[in-house]
Design an enzyme around this catalytic site. Structure first.
Site, PDB file in Angstrom:
ATOM      1  N   HIS A 231      -8.153 -65.243 -29.028  1.00 11.13           N
ATOM      2  CA  HIS A 231      -8.554 -64.171 -28.137  1.00 11.13           C
ATOM      3  C   HIS A 231      -8.791 -64.688 -26.714  1.00 11.13           C
ATOM      4  O   HIS A 231      -8.308 -64.139 -25.736  1.00 11.13           O
ATOM      5  CB  HIS A 231      -9.847 -63.597 -28.710  1.00 11.13           C
ATOM      6  CG  HIS A 231     -10.214 -62.288 -28.154  1.00 11.13           C
ATOM      7  ND1 HIS A 231      -9.591 -61.131 -28.532  1.00 11.13           N
ATOM      8  CD2 HIS A 231     -11.114 -61.945 -27.203  1.00 11.13           C
ATOM      9  CE1 HIS A 231     -10.121 -60.127 -27.865  1.00 11.13           C
ATOM     10  NE2 HIS A 231     -11.044 -60.594 -27.052  1.00 11.13           N
TER      11      HIS A 231
ATOM     12  N   GLU B  88      20.438 -54.177 -28.397  1.00 12.33           N
ATOM     13  CA  GLU B  88      19.415 -54.945 -29.104  1.00 12.33           C
ATOM     14  C   GLU B  88      19.698 -55.000 -30.597  1.00 12.33           C
ATOM     15  O   GLU B  88      18.958 -55.615 -31.351  1.00 12.33           O
ATOM     16  CB  GLU B  88      18.020 -54.360 -28.831  1.00 12.33           C
ATOM     17  CG  GLU B  88      17.928 -52.860 -29.019  1.00 12.33           C
ATOM     18  CD  GLU B  88      16.644 -52.264 -28.440  1.00 12.33           C
ATOM     19  OE1 GLU B  88      15.663 -52.999 -28.285  1.00 12.33           O
ATOM     20  OE2 GLU B  88      16.639 -51.049 -28.148  1.00 12.33           O
TER      21      GLU B  88
ATOM     22  N   ASP C  94      14.300 -57.799 -29.655  1.00 12.42           N
ATOM     23  CA  ASP C  94      14.873 -57.248 -30.879  1.00 12.42           C
ATOM     24  C   ASP C  94      16.212 -57.890 -31.215  1.00 12.42           C
ATOM     25  O   ASP C  94      16.493 -58.165 -32.372  1.00 12.42           O
ATOM     26  CB  ASP C  94      15.019 -55.727 -30.775  1.00 12.42           C
ATOM     27  CG  ASP C  94      13.729 -55.012 -31.162  1.00 12.42           C
ATOM     28  OD1 ASP C  94      12.974 -55.590 -31.977  1.00 12.42           O
ATOM     29  OD2 ASP C  94      13.472 -53.923 -30.659  1.00 12.42           O
TER      30      ASP C  94
ATOM     31  N   CYS D   8      16.264 -57.383 -20.172  1.00 11.28           N
ATOM     32  CA  CYS D   8      14.813 -57.268 -20.158  1.00 11.28           C
ATOM     33  C   CYS D   8      14.344 -57.983 -21.422  1.00 11.28           C
ATOM     34  O   CYS D   8      15.144 -58.418 -22.219  1.00 11.28           O
ATOM     35  CB  CYS D   8      14.363 -55.812 -20.134  1.00 11.28           C
ATOM     36  SG  CYS D   8      15.088 -54.782 -21.394  1.00 11.28           S
TER      37      CYS D   8
END
Lengths: 93, 588
Positions: B197, B439, B463, B510
């Site tokens: 975290h 993708e 992906d 991207c």
């Protein structure tokens, strides 16, 4: 089913990647707390109180683990179904 | 320098890069460590259990207040706090402690300590590393109750009034969410790793962090002078004069270089041999447009539109969508805004739709598949996009395309939407560029056919890599196999770009692959025309492009294509571009 035995149970599989970790355990405990009587979670004969996050986590259910949920009062069937549904949706993860 | 304070170098794990020099601030609860055990006379047992119950109530109230005050940008980290809240009253914890006080007639602190230790050891015996680490949750809950029992004030991070470096055993999510960010220069913790975290928060805030130091809290005292080198994972306590001077220079250099890169970030990304690349930002909310502009983005290459569809009971209406899209289009004008249509998937289940029972959501009903099955929902979004296009430079991007039919169907719906708007006399612009995300491997393989139907390609690497290598990155057992430099991935990207070039359409990229500078020589060699990434990555990517020559990268690519493994390719990149890359900051 034996008429004298009020217990109902259903089986579910842990399908999400992280397994039954703290967040889903908290959600299950919250649902189980709505029940009127005991809700139990079984894995390979080990038993856990479904209203306790810690007890649920102690079963160490990874992805692929098959568990059985058991209620002792038929009135709690909606609770049982809700939890099973939550399992089937991969804890919405 | 004081003579009694010797310089100590501590080695840990790099949590977030950067250098800072400053005073340490310990966030550990001193005094709680020593717990006394004593017997409670039978007549006082009730009083003792009540004392424990009161402490739990106080602890829960504290936590509830913290949850209420969690800043908006950290909101999604608050779920773990809700779990902590429930843990306070857990039967196996709360109930057990009360039983123990009664049965053993011992004080609440001791019962709490014992139960915590038992629960923790139960967790530590679980073989799964993720579940095992839940012991930390029990510890955080227990500490909060203990402080209330013993009467020690929680070190209130929210009230720190000077710029400090936070030193903690482990920063709990409750603590990190309280931090007043402008007061913190860096983070140091005994526990934690890159996926923790604290590390995520530090990287989001672009602050240096060194984690997993084991005993930093025992060695470092509040107000000690310390140096944090986030990239190297080093902390220097009580630095000698020479060390201080060296690091002050390094910190200055680092800041200068960062500022330099930021300053030049609004200039075009022109390669060493004069080819200009468009570097755009990925956004999810209109507010992020500012970040894209500040970091020198040449437009929005990926506007994710799922946000308005999540955490609500009804689907957004056309007007609501229109207002948002229009705002983004106007803010970015004349630069392009690429709106990706709804890509709902497994991890972003929409609350308006009953969740479906898909065991394999990544291969299930998502994105364009969902939209074409729900043409009403899809058309509402298309209408909003066409209307907003009258106010700026909007491009449409269709996600998860796997074949020609999906494009044809989508364009039919788009034309229908335009005709409807026409007959309703609503201002719109139907002359917008339509592109598709590549993708899915099937789309990559028939890229030449798809190129006939659209105006541009955008490669979604996250992906595409997942589907090509059959690797679920969220699955710890196989995540190490996820590698964007796999020869198959490089070949596939080249195939897509080549197919596009033959049909005179441009290919953008991207996804995370586009934001890592080590990939640039290959991607420039392949001939990607534009990149889109998180706004914070834009300056360093632009800076790196200026140092690379496209003609050289084409020759380099020939060598890359001969490599048979990701490791060999990585080695080749380091051998050829190592110096250029290490001089860029933000390197991972």
């Amino acid at each position: 089913m034996n008429m004298l035995d009020n217990k109902l149970n259903k089986t579910a599989t842990v399908i999400n990647e992280l397994g039954l970790h703290a967040r889903p355990a908290a959600r299950i405990a919250a649902i189980a707390n709505e029940a009127q009587s005991d809700v139990w979670l079984y894995k390979n004969g080990e038993q856990a109180d479904a209203t306790s996050i810690i007890d649920i986590l102690s079963l160490a259910c990874f992805k692929g683990t098959v568990v059985t949920l058991e209620i002792s009062n038929p009135a709690d069937a909606p609770v049982l179904n809700k939890i099973i549904d939550f399992f089937e949706r991969g804890f919405e993860e | 320098m004081q003579t009694d304070a010797r310089e100590i170098i501590l080695k840990g794990i790099s949590g977030s890069p950067g250098i800072c020099i400053g005073k340490a601030y310990l966030v550990d609860k001193e005094g709680v460590d020593v717990i006394e055990k004593y017997t409670i006379p039978p007549e006082n047992i009730r009083q003792e259990t009540n004392r424990f119950k009161t402490a739990v109530t106080k602890a829960r109230n504290e936590l509830e207040d913290i949850i209420k005050d969690v800043p908006e940008e950290l909101r999604h980290h608050a779920a773990i706090l809700e779990t902590h809240l429930l843990l306070h009253k857990d039967k196996m914890f709360y109930g057990k402690i009360i039983d123990m006080i009664k049965a053993e007639r011992i004080n609440a602190e001791w019962a709490l300590k014992e139960t915590t230790a038992q629960t923790k050891s139960m967790f530590n015996n679980i073989p799964d590393p993720y579940l095992k680490s839940r012991a930390a949750d029990i510890e955080h809950v227990s500490e909060r109750i203990m402080r209330n029992l013993v009467g020690i004030k929680d070190v209130n991070i929210a009230s720190i009034d000077k710029r400090v470096i936070l030193v903690a055993h482990d920063l709990s999510p409750a603590q990190t969410s309280q931090i007043q960010l402008e007061k913190i220069m860096g983070f140091i913790t005994d526990r934690g790793g890159r996926a923790s975290h604290t590390s995520i928060i530090a990287r989001t805030l672009e602050l240096p962090a060194v984690l997993g130091l084991d005993n930093a809290t025992r060695i470092i005292k509040t107000d000690s002078i310390i140096v944090v080198d986030g990239a190297k994972g080093i902390v220097i306590v009580n630095p000698e004069d020479e060390t201080l001077i060296r690091y002050e220079e390094l910190a200055k250099k680092y800041a200068l270089r960062k500022a330099d890169i930021l300053r030049t970030s609004d200039r075009p990304a022109e390669s060493a041999d004069g080819q200009t690349f468009s570097i755009m930002g990925n956004i999810e909310l209109p507010e992020e447009v500012v970040a894209v502009k500040d970091h020198g983005g040449d437009g929005i290459g990926l506007y994710r539109t799922e946000f308005l569809y999540m955490n609500r009971d009804t689907f957004p209406d056309e007007q609501e969508l229109f207002i948002q899209y229009k705002e983004v289009a106007e803010l970015m004008y004349p630069q392009p805004v690429t709106i990706r249509t709804l890509d709902i998937n497994g991890d972003k289940a929409i609350s308006t739709k009953a969740a479906t029972d898909e065991t394999n959501p990544a291969l299930g009903l998502r994105a364009i598949r969902f939209c074409l099955q729900n043409p009403g929902i899809f058309k509402t979004q298309l209408r909003a996009i066409l209307r907003a296009a009258a106010f700026g430079n909007i491009r449409l991007l269709l996600p998860m395309i796997s074949g020609c039919e999906e494009i044809i169907e989508s364009i039919q719906l788009l034309n229908q939407a335009a005709s409807d708007l026409e007959s309703e006399a609503l201002p719109h612009n139907r002359d917008i560029k339509v592109g598709i995300m590549i993708e899915v491997p099937s789309a990559a393989v028939i890229a030449d056919q798809l190129a006939d139907l659209v105006d541009f390609f955008s490669i979604g690497t996250n992906d595409l890599v997942q589907y090509t290598l059959a690797i679920d990155r969220g699955n710890r057992h196989v995540a190490y196999l996820y590698n964007t430099l796999h020869p198959a991935v490089i070949r596939m990207i080249k195939f897509i770009v080549d197919a596009g070039k033959k049909k005179q359409i441009k290919t953008f990229m991207c996804g995370e692959m586009a934001s890592e500078i080590i990939n640039l020589p290959i991607l420039m060699g392949i001939g990607i025309d534009a990149f889109s990434m998180a706004p914070q990555s834009i300056p360093s990517i632009k800076n790196m492009i200026r140092k690379i020559s496209v003609s050289e990268s084409r020759l380099f690519l020939k060598e890359v294509l001969k490599q048979t493994s990701a490791a060999d390719t990585m080695q080749l990149i380091t051998d050829t571009y190592g110096d250029t890359l290490t001089n860029g900051i933000y390197t991972k």
